[in-house]
Design an enzyme around this catalytic site. Structure first.
Site, PDB file in Angstrom:
ATOM      1  N   HIS A   1       0.976  -1.196  -0.051  1.00  0.00           N
ATOM      2  CA  HIS A   1       0.038  -0.081  -0.198  1.00  0.00           C
ATOM      3  C   HIS A   1       0.589   1.165  -0.013  1.00  0.00           C
ATOM      4  O   HIS A   1       0.390   2.208  -0.522  1.00  0.00           O
ATOM      5  CB  HIS A   1      -0.961  -0.254   0.938  1.00  0.00           C
ATOM      6  CG  HIS A   1      -2.102  -0.855   0.681  1.00  0.00           C
ATOM      7  ND1 HIS A   1      -2.013  -2.343   1.312  1.00  0.00           N
ATOM      8  CD2 HIS A   1      -3.285  -0.699   0.198  1.00  0.00           C
ATOM      9  CE1 HIS A   1      -3.404  -2.860   0.728  1.00  0.00           C
ATOM     10  NE2 HIS A   1      -3.991  -1.923   0.129  1.00  0.00           N
TER      11      HIS A   1
ATOM     12  N   GLU B   1     -10.797 -11.379  -4.480  1.00  0.00           N
ATOM     13  CA  GLU B   1      -9.223 -11.360  -4.360  1.00  0.00           C
ATOM     14  C   GLU B   1      -8.543 -12.259  -3.568  1.00  0.00           C
ATOM     15  O   GLU B   1      -7.200 -12.388  -3.175  1.00  0.00           O
ATOM     16  CB  GLU B   1      -9.030  -9.898  -3.556  1.00  0.00           C
ATOM     17  CG  GLU B   1      -9.670  -9.489  -2.224  1.00  0.00           C
ATOM     18  CD  GLU B   1      -9.461  -8.270  -1.612  1.00  0.00           C
ATOM     19  OE1 GLU B   1      -8.433  -7.286  -2.360  1.00  0.00           O
ATOM     20  OE2 GLU B   1     -10.208  -7.771  -0.751  1.00  0.00           O
TER      21      GLU B   1
ATOM     22  N   ASP C   1      -4.140  -8.298  -4.107  1.00  0.00           N
ATOM     23  CA  ASP C   1      -4.119  -9.491  -3.007  1.00  0.00           C
ATOM     24  C   ASP C   1      -4.280 -10.851  -3.887  1.00  0.00           C
ATOM     25  O   ASP C   1      -3.922 -11.959  -3.427  1.00  0.00           O
ATOM     26  CB  ASP C   1      -5.365  -9.325  -2.202  1.00  0.00           C
ATOM     27  CG  ASP C   1      -4.959  -8.400  -1.358  1.00  0.00           C
ATOM     28  OD1 ASP C   1      -4.175  -8.538  -0.723  1.00  0.00           O
ATOM     29  OD2 ASP C   1      -5.703  -7.236  -0.752  1.00  0.00           O
TER      30      ASP C   1
ATOM     31  N   CYS D   1      -9.995  -3.626  -9.969  1.00  0.00           N
ATOM     32  CA  CYS D   1      -9.637  -2.272  -9.075  1.00  0.00           C
ATOM     33  C   CYS D   1      -8.127  -2.415  -8.614  1.00  0.00           C
ATOM     34  O   CYS D   1      -7.802  -1.459  -8.275  1.00  0.00           O
ATOM     35  CB  CYS D   1     -10.614  -1.890  -8.149  1.00  0.00           C
ATOM     36  SG  CYS D   1     -10.639  -3.248  -6.788  1.00  0.00           S
TER      37      CYS D   1
END
Ligand code: PEP
Ligand code: MG
Length: 579
Positions: free
Chosen positions: A199, A440, A464, A511
């Protein structure tokens, strides 16, 4: 002396500025008393910190043995050996244990007392070489304190005081650290740890600042205030460049800016391929303040609002009204365009509170929907806030990390409960709000019909999905080279999810970071994807690629890619897609 280091470029662009080293603040440690009965535990905590640093130095040593990177490898090897010796010396690893027992104080404070004493001795030493080792002793102490506190992070007050050409050099940065850069501008950052889709890296791309991770040795080799160049596209850091190199990078920097500016011309154009197929391009955001960049990108909505960032860098939880205002602000700002609010995805590399809140849960642990179902009060507060905001625009709910039928049932029950409460309180909301789920986890992708039956839409979280399919921690620099979006297993899962969703008439988005990677746009189009969500900084680049794509040319190559199992052949086919 000028030298170059190579790492993993995770956010493109060129920055030229002055280095600011992070973690020196980590020696400003707290002092507190430890009750008699917990002294043993505190000593063990200290031992654990030392053990962790020993493991870190071992890893660094191994890395240097196998690495061809940088010009400074032999200097570094000597440096690591010195640090190992310091760490193993009894004055360093044993004395603080005695201080903890004697003073009944915390481990960090004991280490600091011992360090002060050691540094005082150094001042008296005549030998210049030995006197120089003072910096090493301090660095080892910093490492141990960082291990004990879970990382010395960014201090916003110090950041505010710095010029905008500041380039942060850190061992590691947490997402909570990086989100602070939205308020306190920095030109770029580099870290010694980290992976492509951590992230921390994702945030760098969303901030549109150059960033490099996995540099391994920058924190030790770069000095405070040195002039450095960051090439975030190539993953290159140049320290104290000469005039020729500087001029070359200044030119590259202005070319990069010019190309970005030119892209704004296609902002209002519809994202249609050459054969007339329409594609939706949505934006990913972390905070309501990101709306400006969403608007500048011309996105057709917010495809992913990572709501957990509302919960970071604070000691309390955001109350319902505060969350309601945040979601309402985004819904109103998007003026009727869709806004997909993902419910709290905390855990793995994102922890509640600030960077100093200790390690988060593991990537396989109590994360995302698992956490929310285990903390019904926190979940209920968020669902109420989202529902209340839903009448101010086209808000949709997205549930992260679903894996079992039971979780779907429990989640719908939680939503029904929140709706019922609001009805009884006479509060208005959109009763027909759409509820989607992130795909995910490989199990969800494989057993997709179970999800398609219940959900209004799905969103593929490739970050993920890759992490869990390939068993590669997305934040771990030591396995970063194995993180491969083009692994046949990953491609088969993604293409099959898109195909099944399209067949079932359930809207599907990607996404994860693959959606914003312009090299993969045509591949995803070829798999049947018509809805992408990405950080706004890359949206126009992807749109440009869509505008120049012709599906009849793409489809046969995409099908061949799915059948290819030889990595070189597969990459050659992807390259062919992009000519
Ligand atoms: C993903 O996993 O691809 C995703 C979009 O969510 P996050 O990166 O926040 O885990
Ligand atoms: Mg995810």
């Amino acid at each position: 002396m000028s030298f170059t280091l190579h790492g993993l470029g995770v956010s493109g662009g060129i920055a030229i500025g002055h280095a600011h080293l992070l973690t020196s603040a980590s020696l400003e440690v707290d002092h507190y008393s430890i009750p008699e009965e917990f002294i043993g535990r505190e000593v063990r905590r200290f031992d654990k910190g030392v053990k962790q640093v020993r493991a870190e130095l071992d890893a660094l040593e191994r890395n240097l043995q196998t690495s061809q990177r940088g010009d400074a490898t032999s200097d570094m090897a000597a440096f690591v050996t010195v640090h190992r010796m310091i760490l193993d010396d009894a004055t360093f690893s044993d004395a603080p244990r005695e201080i903890i027992k004697r003073e009944a104080c915390n481990a960090e404070w004991a280490l600091k007392l011992q360090l002060d004493e050691l540094l005082a001795h150094f001042a008296e030493v005549q030998d210049e070489y030995l006197r120089e080792r003072k910096t090493d002793v301090r660095q080892v102490a910093e490492r141990v304190v960082a291990a004990l506190t879970g990382q010395g992070g960014v201090v916003p007050e110090k950041l505010r005081a710095r010029a905008e050409d500041t380039i942060l050099v850190a061992r590691d940065l947490s997402p909570a650290d990086v989100i602070l850069f939205k308020d306190h501008k920095v030109a770029a950052f580099v870290t010694d740890l980290g992976g492509q889709t951590s992230h921390t890296a994702i945030l760098a791309r969303s901030l549109a600042i150059p960033a490099i991770v996995a540099l391994h040795t920058s924190r030790e080799l770069v000095r405070e205030d040195e002039l450095i160049i960051i090439d975030g596209t190539q993953g290159v850091l140049i320290v104290e460049p000469d005039e020729t190199v500087l001029a070359e990078y200044r030119l590259k920097q202005s070319q990069w800016k010019l190309e970005r500016q030119k892209l704004s011309r296609i902002k209002t154009a519809a994202a249609d391929t050459l054969d007339g197929t329409h594609v939706e391009l949505h934006a990913n955001i972390e905070l309501p303040g990101d709306l400006d960049s969403v608007k500048a990108s011309g996105a057709s909505g917010v495809g992913l609002f990572r709501s957990e960032f509302l919960f970071m860098n604070r000691k309390d939880l955001p109350p319902e009204d505060e969350q309601f205002e945040a979601y309402k602000h985004v819904a109103e700002g998007m003026k009727g365009k869709p806004v997909v609010v993902r419910t709290l995805d905390i855990g793995a590399d994102k922890s509640l509170g600030g960077p100093d809140q200790g390690p988060a849960h593991s990537a396989l642990g109590l994360r995302a929907i698992r956490y929310c179902l285990a903390e019904p009060q926190i979940f209920n507060t968020q669902l109420r806030a989202i529902l209340r905001a839903s009448r101010f625009g086209d808000i949709r709910i997205l549930i992260p990390m679903l894996v079992s039928a039971n979780e779907i049932t429990q989640t719908f029950a939680a939503i029904a409960r929140a709706k019922e409460q609001l009805k009884q309180e006479g509060k208005k909301f959109n009763d027909n709000i759409l509820v989607g789920g992130m795909i995910e986890i490989p199990a969800a992708a494989i057993a997709l019909p179970m999800f398609l039956k219940h959900l209004d839409f799905i969103s593929i979280g490739t970050n993920d999905l890759i992490q869990y399919t390939l068993a590669i921690d997305r934040t771990d620099d030591t396995v970063a080279h194995l993180y491969d979006p083009l692994h046949p297993a990953v491609l088969l899962l993604i293409s099959s999810v898109i195909r099944q969703a399209n067949d079932a008439g359930v809207p599907v988005t990607v996404c994860g970071e693959m959606a914003g990677d312009v090299q993969l746009t045509r591949l995803l189009l070829g798999f049947g994807l018509r809805d992408f969500s990405m950080h706004p900084a890359n949206l126009l680049l992807v749109k440009q690629r869509v505008l120049m794509s012709n599906l009849p040319d793409i489809l046969p190559i995409a099908n061949r890619i799915l059948k290819a199992d030889d990595p070189d052949k597969l990459r050659a086919l992807v390259a062919k897609l992009n000519v």
